[in-house]
Design a protein around this motif. Sequence first.
Motif, PDB file in Angstrom:
ATOM      1  N   THR A 145      17.614   6.525   5.490  1.00  0.00           N
ATOM      2  CA  THR A 145      17.459   5.324   4.612  1.00  0.00           C
ATOM      3  C   THR A 145      17.404   5.779   3.199  1.00  0.00           C
ATOM      4  O   THR A 145      17.895   7.033   2.948  1.00  0.00           O
ATOM      5  N   SER A 172      19.081   1.464  -3.627  1.00  0.00           N
ATOM      6  CA  SER A 172      18.289   0.063  -4.001  1.00  0.00           C
ATOM      7  C   SER A 172      19.031  -0.538  -4.859  1.00  0.00           C
ATOM      8  O   SER A 172      19.253  -1.743  -5.010  1.00  0.00           O
ATOM      9  N   ARG A 176      20.426  -4.573  -4.863  1.00  0.00           N
ATOM     10  CA  ARG A 176      20.133  -5.334  -6.020  1.00  0.00           C
ATOM     11  C   ARG A 176      21.384  -6.273  -6.179  1.00  0.00           C
ATOM     12  O   ARG A 176      21.412  -7.514  -6.443  1.00  0.00           O
ATOM     13  N   THR A 181      18.867  -8.993   0.896  1.00  0.00           N
ATOM     14  CA  THR A 181      17.306  -8.857   1.080  1.00  0.00           C
ATOM     15  C   THR A 181      17.156  -8.697   2.605  1.00  0.00           C
ATOM     16  O   THR A 181      17.904  -8.841   3.439  1.00  0.00           O
ATOM     17  N   ALA A 182      15.804  -8.976   3.074  1.00  0.00           N
ATOM     18  CA  ALA A 182      15.578  -8.644   4.418  1.00  0.00           C
ATOM     19  C   ALA A 182      15.757 -10.196   4.992  1.00  0.00           C
ATOM     20  O   ALA A 182      15.715  -9.817   6.396  1.00  0.00           O
ATOM     21  N   LEU A 193      16.389  -3.143   9.201  1.00  0.00           N
ATOM     22  CA  LEU A 193      15.029  -3.361   8.499  1.00  0.00           C
ATOM     23  C   LEU A 193      13.946  -2.256   8.870  1.00  0.00           C
ATOM     24  O   LEU A 193      14.066  -1.890   9.964  1.00  0.00           O
ATOM     25  N   ASN A 195       9.735  -1.928   8.257  1.00  0.00           N
ATOM     26  CA  ASN A 195       8.450  -2.529   7.295  1.00  0.00           C
ATOM     27  C   ASN A 195       8.747  -3.548   6.617  1.00  0.00           C
ATOM     28  O   ASN A 195       8.426  -3.783   5.582  1.00  0.00           O
ATOM     29  N   GLY A 196       9.704  -4.555   7.266  1.00  0.00           N
ATOM     30  CA  GLY A 196      10.085  -5.747   6.531  1.00  0.00           C
ATOM     31  C   GLY A 196      11.333  -5.299   5.359  1.00  0.00           C
ATOM     32  O   GLY A 196      11.393  -6.535   4.718  1.00  0.00           O
ATOM     33  N   GLU A 197      11.759  -4.366   5.070  1.00  0.00           N
ATOM     34  CA  GLU A 197      12.458  -4.004   3.978  1.00  0.00           C
ATOM     35  C   GLU A 197      13.922  -3.419   4.592  1.00  0.00           C
ATOM     36  O   GLU A 197      13.810  -2.702   5.350  1.00  0.00           O
ATOM     37  N   PRO A 198      15.026  -3.898   3.868  1.00  0.00           N
ATOM     38  CA  PRO A 198      16.146  -3.091   4.089  1.00  0.00           C
ATOM     39  C   PRO A 198      16.009  -1.808   3.923  1.00  0.00           C
ATOM     40  O   PRO A 198      15.670  -1.195   3.019  1.00  0.00           O
ATOM     41  N   THR A 199      16.658  -0.949   5.015  1.00  0.00           N
ATOM     42  CA  THR A 199      16.446   0.398   4.921  1.00  0.00           C
ATOM     43  C   THR A 199      17.695   1.207   4.160  1.00  0.00           C
ATOM     44  O   THR A 199      17.591   2.258   3.602  1.00  0.00           O
TER      45      THR A 199
END
Length: 543
Positions: A145, A172, A176, A181-182, A193, A195-199
């Motif tokens: 990750t 990250s 950006r 995004t997720a 993903l 926890n709801g975030e891109p790894t």
Amino acid sequence: MNRITLSLLALCAVFQACSSKKPADLLVTNARVYTADSSFSTANAFVIKDGKFLAVGAADILAKDYDPVTTLDLKGAPVYPGFYDPHAHFLGLGQVLDQADLVGASSYDEVIARLQTFQREHPDNTWLIGRGWDQNDWSDKTFPTKEKLDAAFPNAPVALTRVDGHALLVNSKALRLGQVTAGSRVAGGEVLLQNGEPTGVLVDNAMQLVKRILPRPTLADKARMLKNAEKACVALGLTTVSDAGISPDEINLIDSLHRTKQLKIRDYAMVSLGEPNLDYFLKRGPFQTERLTVRSFKLYADGALGSRGACLRQPYTDRSETKGFLLLSSDELARVTKLLYASNFQANTHCIGDSANHLMLDLYGKLLGGKNDRRWRIEHAQIVSPNDFQLFNRYSIIPSVQPTHATSDMYWAGDRLGPVRVKSAYAFRDLMRQNGLVAFGSDFPVEAPNPLFGFHAAVARQDAKNFPAGGYQMENAVDRKSALLAMTRWAAYANFEDQLRGSIAPGKQADFVVLDRDIMTVPNKKLRDTKVHQTWIGGERVH
Ligand SMILES: [Zn+2]
């Protein structure tokens, strides 16, 4: 006679000897010179003047006849004509060298460390781009990750391609910039993903979210890449590369780098097919400088065997619903080859499958009619139907093949083709026997650029691990003399350059290499470790 007369006479003799000697730039002595000439003769010395071989022969005779500026004593080392790679992607190698090499990294920490080194060595790169990581080589085999990348590189965007090319690990900053995004959705791809975030891992088509924003190399970037590629090539003894499909822009860039002496390696450019390129070069006609030749087009008939894109006459053995496919229709291939036949350009067509080879041999044959000196080539000639081999002879078609493809593909080629068809695949000896010659290249960066890996694969039919014992389909191994000719004089012939170079003979351009061992005699197992001591192009030492 008094003493003065005697010394005058002696002086005279010296002057006479001097004046009868011919001037030369360099005398190379005490070498074991494989000339690769028509009788495959050897010599122990040669003389160079103005970038060309002036004389080749015995050291004592040459020393009497020539007065060189410099003498180079090679202390018995073996010398060969400069090596050719008759099918390669020169800028492609430069692009690969412009990325951090992560192949074989044994942990995520090692990936980070290699990237930090790379960043120090390439301070001008805005992006950190790497390739070759494989978490199967790490103790933790789950996908990595982005956190470690973020900690090490908070400001520079990072994009790292997995070893198989099917996943991209980014930080990250890169997410950006790519607006990932997720919620990002891509057909045929996935943004992983947690926890709801891109790894930070993008799979297949989702890789494009970041890849599309990578900086496009500028002309200055490309010039740097070409120079890096040259450095890698000359260190391996390559003095001419045949560029299998390049654009007019790249051709012009290489030409300008040659003219300003920033690039020394010789380039045989095969122009990428495409309507503007075809129009432009058919109007302009072939051209040649001392270092660059443009007189051929690169065509693609089909794809690759590994991805089942090679066009076969019968279905794949391991997927009976497909025979692969052509990349251009047979009508289009016929139209283009006809245009090339009417011009002075050479046609060099990528053919992997037996159907693609059959089609192109037939199309070529209809135009060529019989024996000829157009030197049209089939690139790869990988799977050829037994009855089609004779067409290479009938129409004087040159097979341009890659011995390391045989030893890379041997693990699965039989699955794709079955036990019968695979017997006439990678059949380099059968191909060579058709016209008494074959050209050996590497297709770098698809394979490693080292021409001696190809030499080893051709004679031993083994890979770097000396697998398999006894060699793969040994009936198609070639002898060492043929293997050397296939990367020197025969490769030059395939480029219409055999009158200029490819052998060490008077009048030829002085391209040669000095190795640390004699590749004509050392055991097979020692071939791949051969070191290149010196590389010379046009009488100038470049490595
Ligand atoms: Zn290629």
